[in-house]
Design a protein around this motif. Sequence first.
Motif, mmCIF file in Angstrom:
data_model
loop_
_atom_site.group_PDB
_atom_site.id
_atom_site.type_symbol
_atom_site.label_atom_id
_atom_site.label_comp_id
_atom_site.label_asym_id
_atom_site.label_seq_id
_atom_site.Cartn_x
_atom_site.Cartn_y
_atom_site.Cartn_z
ATOM 1 N N GLU A 11 7.123 -1.670 15.392
ATOM 2 C CA GLU A 11 7.162 -2.283 14.061
ATOM 3 C C GLU A 11 8.178 -1.644 13.108
ATOM 4 O OE1 GLU A 11 5.325 -5.116 13.114
ATOM 5 O OE2 GLU A 11 5.037 -5.139 15.284
ATOM 6 N N ILE A 12 8.471 -0.379 13.295
ATOM 7 C CA ILE A 12 9.381 0.292 12.368
ATOM 8 C C ILE A 12 10.830 -0.174 12.523
ATOM 9 C CG2 ILE A 12 9.939 2.349 13.722
ATOM 10 C CD1 ILE A 12 9.232 3.819 10.929
ATOM 11 N N SER A 13 11.140 -0.759 13.668
ATOM 12 C CA SER A 13 12.495 -1.297 13.875
ATOM 13 C C SER A 13 12.419 -2.724 14.423
ATOM 14 C CB SER A 13 13.277 -0.401 14.835
ATOM 15 O OG SER A 13 12.655 -0.368 16.103
ATOM 16 N N ILE A 112 15.553 -3.236 10.545
ATOM 17 C CA ILE A 112 14.674 -3.413 9.388
ATOM 18 C C ILE A 112 13.222 -3.333 9.855
ATOM 19 C CG2 ILE A 112 14.031 -5.011 7.538
ATOM 20 C CD1 ILE A 112 16.847 -6.297 7.958
ATOM 21 N N PRO A 113 12.408 -2.541 9.175
ATOM 22 C CA PRO A 113 10.991 -2.487 9.541
ATOM 23 C C PRO A 113 10.293 -3.828 9.286
ATOM 24 C CG PRO A 113 11.599 -0.609 8.164
ATOM 25 C CD PRO A 113 12.748 -1.573 8.129
ATOM 26 N N SER A 114 9.185 -4.057 9.986
ATOM 27 C CA SER A 114 8.368 -5.231 9.687
ATOM 28 C C SER A 114 7.762 -5.031 8.295
ATOM 29 C CB SER A 114 7.272 -5.423 10.733
ATOM 30 O OG SER A 114 6.314 -4.395 10.631
ATOM 31 N N VAL A 117 4.531 -2.583 8.168
ATOM 32 C CA VAL A 117 4.501 -1.238 8.757
ATOM 33 C C VAL A 117 4.424 -0.189 7.638
ATOM 34 C CG1 VAL A 117 7.013 -0.869 8.870
ATOM 35 C CG2 VAL A 117 5.527 0.243 10.527
ATOM 36 N N LEU A 118 3.685 0.881 7.901
ATOM 37 C CA LEU A 118 3.554 1.976 6.946
ATOM 38 C C LEU A 118 4.755 2.906 7.088
ATOM 39 C CD1 LEU A 118 1.806 3.461 4.811
ATOM 40 C CD2 LEU A 118 0.817 4.751 6.735
ATOM 41 N N ILE A 119 5.455 3.120 6.003
ATOM 42 C CA ILE A 119 6.592 4.044 5.957
ATOM 43 C C ILE A 119 6.139 5.274 5.180
ATOM 44 C CG2 ILE A 119 8.986 4.387 5.218
ATOM 45 C CD1 ILE A 119 8.854 2.094 7.164
ATOM 46 N N GLN A 120 6.363 6.430 5.737
ATOM 47 C CA GLN A 120 6.034 7.688 5.058
ATOM 48 C C GLN A 120 6.766 8.820 5.762
ATOM 49 O OE1 GLN A 120 1.787 7.990 5.456
ATOM 50 N NE2 GLN A 120 1.878 8.693 7.556
ATOM 51 N N TYR A 133 7.318 11.776 -0.683
ATOM 52 C CA TYR A 133 7.064 10.354 -0.926
ATOM 53 C C TYR A 133 5.686 9.981 -0.409
ATOM 54 C CZ TYR A 133 12.156 10.444 -1.225
ATOM 55 O OH TYR A 133 13.445 10.752 -1.547
ATOM 56 N N ARG A 134 5.035 9.074 -1.102
ATOM 57 C CA ARG A 134 3.771 8.533 -0.620
ATOM 58 C C ARG A 134 4.058 7.426 0.396
ATOM 59 N NH1 ARG A 134 2.589 3.461 -2.373
ATOM 60 N NH2 ARG A 134 3.523 2.700 -4.311
ATOM 61 N N GLY A 135 3.080 7.107 1.192
ATOM 62 C CA GLY A 135 3.232 6.027 2.145
ATOM 63 C C GLY A 135 3.247 4.672 1.445
ATOM 64 N N TYR A 136 3.938 3.722 2.030
ATOM 65 C CA TYR A 136 4.023 2.363 1.487
ATOM 66 C C TYR A 136 4.399 1.416 2.616
ATOM 67 C CZ TYR A 136 8.949 3.712 1.571
ATOM 68 O OH TYR A 136 10.183 4.169 1.970
ATOM 69 N N THR A 137 4.211 0.142 2.393
ATOM 70 C CA THR A 137 4.690 -0.839 3.363
ATOM 71 C C THR A 137 6.135 -1.170 3.020
ATOM 72 O OG1 THR A 137 4.003 -2.773 2.078
ATOM 73 C CG2 THR A 137 2.389 -1.862 3.663
ATOM 74 N N TYR A 138 6.864 -1.635 4.020
ATOM 75 C CA TYR A 138 8.252 -2.025 3.757
ATOM 76 C C TYR A 138 8.300 -3.185 2.767
ATOM 77 C CZ TYR A 138 13.138 -3.145 4.259
ATOM 78 O OH TYR A 138 14.464 -3.387 3.980
ATOM 79 N N LYS A 139 7.340 -4.076 2.850
ATOM 80 C CA LYS A 139 7.280 -5.200 1.905
ATOM 81 C C LYS A 139 7.171 -4.680 0.475
ATOM 82 C CE LYS A 139 4.643 -9.391 0.925
ATOM 83 N NZ LYS A 139 3.514 -10.233 1.375
ATOM 84 N N GLU A 140 6.314 -3.686 0.260
ATOM 85 C CA GLU A 140 6.162 -3.093 -1.072
ATOM 86 C C GLU A 140 7.467 -2.446 -1.521
ATOM 87 O OE1 GLU A 140 3.379 0.191 -3.433
ATOM 88 O OE2 GLU A 140 3.291 0.091 -1.243
ATOM 89 N N PHE A 141 8.102 -1.706 -0.611
ATOM 90 C CA PHE A 141 9.360 -1.054 -0.972
ATOM 91 C C PHE A 141 10.429 -2.075 -1.319
ATOM 92 C CE2 PHE A 141 13.623 0.342 -0.175
ATOM 93 C CZ PHE A 141 13.676 1.488 -0.935
#
Length: 161
Positions: A11-13, A112-114, A117-120, A133-141
């Motif tokens: 999911e990260i790529s 690009i991440p899905s 997916v949680l990015i942290q 940095y706190r964790g977030y979804t790519y959509k949120e970012f």
Amino acid sequence: MGLESGYFEGEISKNQLVSVNHHIPCPDPSLTMGMQAHCDPNLISMLQQGDVCGLQALKDGQWVGVEPLPDAFVVIPGLQLRVISNGKLASAVHRVVTDSKESRTTIGTFLIPSNDVLIQPADCLLGSSAMLYRGYTYKEFFSTFTGNNCEAEVALECFKL
């Protein structure tokens, strides 16, 4: 980098975007930009820039031309890699300038991440360092990034601890 094998699989790529850009010559390149200064919001960008100069990176407050090399890709760490590395890897600020005589065609591919997916920061890279940095979804970012006129530092500030 110190990450376990396979860290960037899944999911990260998950998504790949391919972009072909054609920049026509401009007799006075100071009148137009091929692309404004920016950082890529994704994970990793790879660019095949042909044989005409145009890509520039910001280094120590100065724009430096990235000379095209035959049969080579320019690899640009995106903002997600900066977060995963907990700030150890920088995301290059770059832009494209036009040439006065020659057109320039480039091919870029972007990992690009899905969206979900949680990015942290990666635990294995933290050591004794605190998470920046706190964790977030790519959509949120991406929503934060575009909502702040694609200003990388402003967007990242929203996720700093």
